[in-house]
Structure formats: C-alpha cells, structure tokens
Design a protein around this motif. Structure first.
Motif, PDB file in Angstrom:
ATOM      1  N   GLY A 153     -15.981 -15.473  -2.505  1.00 47.23           N
ATOM      2  CA  GLY A 153     -16.333 -15.325  -1.098  1.00 47.23           C
ATOM      3  C   GLY A 153     -17.042 -14.024  -0.783  1.00 47.23           C
ATOM      4  O   GLY A 153     -17.480 -13.814   0.345  1.00 47.23           O
ATOM      5  N   TRP A 154     -17.156 -13.130  -1.773  1.00 48.77           N
ATOM      6  CA  TRP A 154     -17.762 -11.821  -1.494  1.00 48.77           C
ATOM      7  C   TRP A 154     -19.223 -11.943  -1.075  1.00 48.77           C
ATOM      8  O   TRP A 154     -19.678 -11.277  -0.156  1.00 48.77           O
ATOM      9  CB  TRP A 154     -17.642 -10.922  -2.717  1.00 48.77           C
ATOM     10  N   ALA A 155     -19.980 -12.823  -1.768  1.00 48.39           N
ATOM     11  CA  ALA A 155     -21.402 -12.978  -1.450  1.00 48.39           C
ATOM     12  C   ALA A 155     -21.583 -13.440  -0.005  1.00 48.39           C
ATOM     13  O   ALA A 155     -22.436 -12.937   0.721  1.00 48.39           O
ATOM     14  CB  ALA A 155     -22.045 -13.987  -2.406  1.00 48.39           C
ATOM     15  N   LYS A 156     -20.732 -14.389   0.413  1.00 46.26           N
ATOM     16  CA  LYS A 156     -20.823 -14.882   1.787  1.00 46.26           C
ATOM     17  C   LYS A 156     -20.450 -13.781   2.773  1.00 46.26           C
ATOM     18  O   LYS A 156     -21.093 -13.598   3.806  1.00 46.26           O
ATOM     19  CB  LYS A 156     -19.887 -16.078   1.945  1.00 46.26           C
ATOM     20  N   LEU A 157     -19.391 -13.028   2.464  1.00 40.91           N
ATOM     21  CA  LEU A 157     -18.958 -11.949   3.349  1.00 40.91           C
ATOM     22  C   LEU A 157     -20.010 -10.861   3.424  1.00 40.91           C
ATOM     23  O   LEU A 157     -20.296 -10.324   4.496  1.00 40.91           O
ATOM     24  CB  LEU A 157     -17.634 -11.361   2.850  1.00 40.91           C
ATOM     25  N   LYS A 158     -20.650 -10.559   2.278  1.00 44.89           N
ATOM     26  CA  LYS A 158     -21.681  -9.526   2.249  1.00 44.89           C
ATOM     27  C   LYS A 158     -22.867  -9.950   3.111  1.00 44.89           C
ATOM     28  O   LYS A 158     -23.412  -9.147   3.872  1.00 44.89           O
ATOM     29  CB  LYS A 158     -22.131  -9.281   0.808  1.00 44.89           C
ATOM     30  N   SER A 159     -23.269 -11.221   3.002  1.00 44.13           N
ATOM     31  CA  SER A 159     -24.372 -11.714   3.818  1.00 44.13           C
ATOM     32  C   SER A 159     -24.027 -11.631   5.296  1.00 44.13           C
ATOM     33  O   SER A 159     -24.850 -11.253   6.132  1.00 44.13           O
ATOM     34  CB  SER A 159     -24.688 -13.174   3.447  1.00 44.13           C
ATOM     35  N   PHE A 160     -22.782 -11.966   5.606  1.00 43.53           N
ATOM     36  CA  PHE A 160     -22.355 -11.906   7.001  1.00 43.53           C
ATOM     37  C   PHE A 160     -22.342 -10.466   7.496  1.00 43.53           C
ATOM     38  O   PHE A 160     -22.724 -10.182   8.631  1.00 43.53           O
ATOM     39  CB  PHE A 160     -20.963 -12.525   7.155  1.00 43.53           C
ATOM     40  N   GLU A 162     -18.622  -7.923  26.488  1.00 42.27           N
ATOM     41  CA  GLU A 162     -17.945  -6.946  25.621  1.00 42.27           C
ATOM     42  C   GLU A 162     -16.619  -7.502  25.106  1.00 42.27           C
ATOM     43  O   GLU A 162     -16.279  -7.328  23.930  1.00 42.27           O
ATOM     44  CB  GLU A 162     -17.695  -5.647  26.380  1.00 42.27           C
ATOM     45  N   ARG A 163     -15.869  -8.181  25.982  1.00 45.87           N
ATOM     46  CA  ARG A 163     -14.580  -8.737  25.553  1.00 45.87           C
ATOM     47  C   ARG A 163     -14.785  -9.841  24.518  1.00 45.87           C
ATOM     48  O   ARG A 163     -14.033  -9.935  23.539  1.00 45.87           O
ATOM     49  CB  ARG A 163     -13.809  -9.272  26.765  1.00 45.87           C
ATOM     50  N   ILE A 164     -15.806 -10.674  24.737  1.00 46.33           N
ATOM     51  CA  ILE A 164     -16.112 -11.720  23.760  1.00 46.33           C
ATOM     52  C   ILE A 164     -16.484 -11.091  22.417  1.00 46.33           C
ATOM     53  O   ILE A 164     -16.044 -11.529  21.356  1.00 46.33           O
ATOM     54  CB  ILE A 164     -17.257 -12.611  24.259  1.00 46.33           C
ATOM     55  N   SER A 165     -17.282 -10.028  22.467  1.00 42.70           N
ATOM     56  CA  SER A 165     -17.723  -9.346  21.241  1.00 42.70           C
ATOM     57  C   SER A 165     -16.546  -8.716  20.505  1.00 42.70           C
ATOM     58  O   SER A 165     -16.483  -8.754  19.266  1.00 42.70           O
ATOM     59  CB  SER A 165     -18.755  -8.264  21.591  1.00 42.70           C
ATOM     60  N   GLN A 220     -12.018 -11.326  14.801  1.00 40.15           N
ATOM     61  CA  GLN A 220     -12.044 -12.467  13.884  1.00 40.15           C
ATOM     62  C   GLN A 220     -12.661 -12.075  12.542  1.00 40.15           C
ATOM     63  O   GLN A 220     -12.192 -12.495  11.487  1.00 40.15           O
ATOM     64  CB  GLN A 220     -12.823 -13.621  14.503  1.00 40.15           C
ATOM     65  N   VAL A 221     -13.725 -11.267  12.605  1.00 36.57           N
ATOM     66  CA  VAL A 221     -14.343 -10.776  11.366  1.00 36.57           C
ATOM     67  C   VAL A 221     -13.325  -9.966  10.569  1.00 36.57           C
ATOM     68  O   VAL A 221     -13.217 -10.103   9.346  1.00 36.57           O
ATOM     69  CB  VAL A 221     -15.580  -9.898  11.684  1.00 36.57           C
ATOM     70  N   GLN A 240      -8.174 -11.516   5.096  1.00 32.03           N
ATOM     71  CA  GLN A 240      -7.785 -12.688   4.319  1.00 32.03           C
ATOM     72  C   GLN A 240      -8.375 -12.633   2.914  1.00 32.03           C
ATOM     73  O   GLN A 240      -7.692 -12.947   1.932  1.00 32.03           O
ATOM     74  CB  GLN A 240      -8.257 -13.947   5.043  1.00 32.03           C
ATOM     75  N   ILE A 241      -9.630 -12.233   2.819  1.00 29.45           N
ATOM     76  CA  ILE A 241     -10.278 -12.125   1.509  1.00 29.45           C
ATOM     77  C   ILE A 241      -9.613 -11.041   0.672  1.00 29.45           C
ATOM     78  O   ILE A 241      -9.342 -11.210  -0.516  1.00 29.45           O
ATOM     79  CB  ILE A 241     -11.780 -11.842   1.679  1.00 29.45           C
ATOM     80  N   ALA A 242      -9.340  -9.912   1.314  1.00 33.61           N
ATOM     81  CA  ALA A 242      -8.733  -8.784   0.598  1.00 33.61           C
ATOM     82  C   ALA A 242      -7.322  -9.101   0.107  1.00 33.61           C
ATOM     83  O   ALA A 242      -6.883  -8.584  -0.930  1.00 33.61           O
ATOM     84  CB  ALA A 242      -8.698  -7.558   1.513  1.00 33.61           C
ATOM     85  N   MET A 243      -6.620  -9.976   0.838  1.00 34.87           N
ATOM     86  CA  MET A 243      -5.215 -10.261   0.513  1.00 34.87           C
ATOM     87  C   MET A 243      -5.035 -11.555  -0.277  1.00 34.87           C
ATOM     88  O   MET A 243      -3.903 -11.942  -0.564  1.00 34.87           O
ATOM     89  CB  MET A 243      -4.418 -10.370   1.820  1.00 34.87           C
ATOM     90  N   ARG A 244      -6.123 -12.203  -0.664  1.00 38.83           N
ATOM     91  CA  ARG A 244      -6.011 -13.549  -1.217  1.00 38.83           C
ATOM     92  C   ARG A 244      -5.196 -13.629  -2.501  1.00 38.83           C
ATOM     93  O   ARG A 244      -4.630 -14.678  -2.815  1.00 38.83           O
ATOM     94  CB  ARG A 244      -7.406 -14.153  -1.433  1.00 38.83           C
TER      95      ARG A 244
END
Length: 273
Positions: A7-14, A144-147, A153-154, A160-164
């Motif tokens: 998932g790192w490639a996807k996270l990096k792109s994001f 701003e609140r939505i952001s 969420q990010v 989640q990725i770090a703790m997988r």
C-alpha cells in the motif's frame, strides 16, 4: 534489501496529490483577519453542500409566521451582507421554535429560531448574531471543518498502514485512542477558535453596517443570565467557548469596532418589543 510495506505506492501517490492540493489552497485567507486557511474543497462544492443541507432543514422545520421577526431578520441580514464583499445568494429565515439558537450553512444560508429573538432587546442585537453567522459563511468555516475531517481520515489510513503488522489487540487500542485524541486535540479546539473568529469578524460587520457593537456584549451578557445554572460540558469537550470568555474577547475588540461604527451612517437600535 528494504521491504516496502503493502500500500505504500498508493499512499505515496496520495501524499503527493495532497501536497499539491495544499499548495493550491495556501492562498485562501479569512476575511478581516487575513488568516491563512487550509481548505481542500472548492468554494463551489462548499456552497452546493450548504444549499442542499439548508433545503433539507427547511423542508422539515416549520417557518415562523411572526412577520415582525421575519422582516427584522431579513432586514438586518440584507443590511450587513453587502459589507462582506461576498456575492453569495444570501438567504435569511426564521424557524418557529423556542430554541435559543441561530446557525449558518456555507454560501450564506442562515436561520434564526424564534427563541433567540424572544430574548433580544433591539435590532442591533439581531445584528450581533447575524454578523457572527455571516462571518461563518464568509470565512468558509464549513469548508475548513470538512477539510479537517478529510485530514483526520488521511491520518487514520496512514495509521492503519503503519500498524498493519501489529497485534490486532494493539491495533484496536491505538485506533480507540486515535479518535478521541483527534477530537479533543484538534477538532474541538478548532471549532472553538472558529467561534471566536466569527465573533470578531461579525463585530466588524455589524459596525460597518451602522449597528452599535456594544450591543453584542449586552446580548451575550443576556445569554449568560439565560443559561445561568444550566449544566454544560467543560470547555475542552465543547464546540463553543464559554460565554464569559466570549464576552471578555468582545470587550477587548470593542474599541476598534466602535471606531468603525462611529465612521458609519448610524441607525437607532430599534426596539423589537
């Protein structure tokens, strides 16, 4: 060889996309204060969300038949709005309810409840609340609140990725701690900051429109009395600052607002009752 987590490639792109978005919104600034803002959605998107939500509320709530209240709210709103330099499709309505409240949705969609108008003494006190609500719209506080929610969420995805590879019990404990930490440490303090900012900007708006800003302090002192003895959560668990602090902040801002008011075309603070 360094093992790259799934998932790192996807996270990096994001992350690259997010960084680009941040650069695009870096020029956003709040009115009056010029505060730099982080807003990850367009103003058009924000306005459409506000319009949809506003129509949904008005479909469910009963609009007030009190012509005096309705006319005053529309009059005050239409008098303040031109001083914002925002070309919104402003809407001002009154809802038949004893609730002591008013609110604003993105794009200048504002509603007052009859209950809050019942405790106001004059037109300028309506302007105090109206200026505050209008400031929420012009400062794009909804965006701003939505952001902030998007960033939270990010953060959750990154966590989640770090703790997988961790034990499920550890993952559960960390995620259970993440949500309240974000809420108490970021979301609620930012919400209280926005309330203070809306108070400050709203005070300037009402003064520019020729309403005596001293009436804002008087109104909040009335609110202090109305809510006296009522239980409320501690400030750190609340979306709004405590009333005494709001009054204190407004009193500090009064000299500047009064200068603006004294330079404007003054109008009498007409009695509601």
């Amino acid at each position: 060889m360094k093992i790259i987590p799934k998932g790192w490639a996807k996270l990096k792109s994001f992350s690259v996309l997010l960084t680009f978005c941040l650069l695009l919104v870096a020029c956003s600034q709040a009115p009056i204060s010029g505060r730099n803002q982080l807003i990850l959605i367009s103003e058009y998107q924000e306005i459409q969300l506000g319009l949809t939500a506003y129509n949904q509320v008005l479909d469910k709530e009963k609009l007030s038949s009190n012509e005096k209240y309705v006319n005053l709210v529309k009059k005050v709103g239409n008098r303040i709005a031109p001083h914002t330099e925002k070309n919104y499709n402003w809407q001002f309505n009154v809802i038949e309810s004893p609730l002591i409240n008013a609110w604003c949705l993105p794009g200048g969609k504002i509603a007052f409840y009859e209950g809050i108008l019942d405790i106001m003494e004059n037109e300028a006190q309506i302007a105090a609340v109206m200026g505050h609500e209008i400031a929420h719209a012009t400062a794009r506080h909804g965006g701003e609140r939505i952001s902030l929610g998007m960033l939270a969420q990010v953060g959750a995805v990154a966590l989640q990725i770090a703790m997988r590879d961790k034990d499920p019990a550890v993952q559960y404990a960390v995620f259970q701690a993440y949500i309240p930490a974000i809420t108490i440490g970021a979301v609620l303090p930012f919400s209280r900051f926005q309330e203070y900012e809306a108070d400050a900007v709203g005070l300037i708006y009402m003064a520019k429109a020729g309403y005596n800003p001293e009436e804002a302090v008087k109104f909040w002192k009335t609110m202090l009395e109305v809510n006296k003895g009522k239980e409320r959560p501690p400030e750190w668990l609340s979306t709004h600052p405590i009333t005494k602090k709001r009054i204190s902040e407004l009193e500090e801002l009064l000299p500047e607002a009064l200068e603006i008011y004294n330079d404007s075309d003054k109008a009498p603070n007409r009695k509601i009752r």
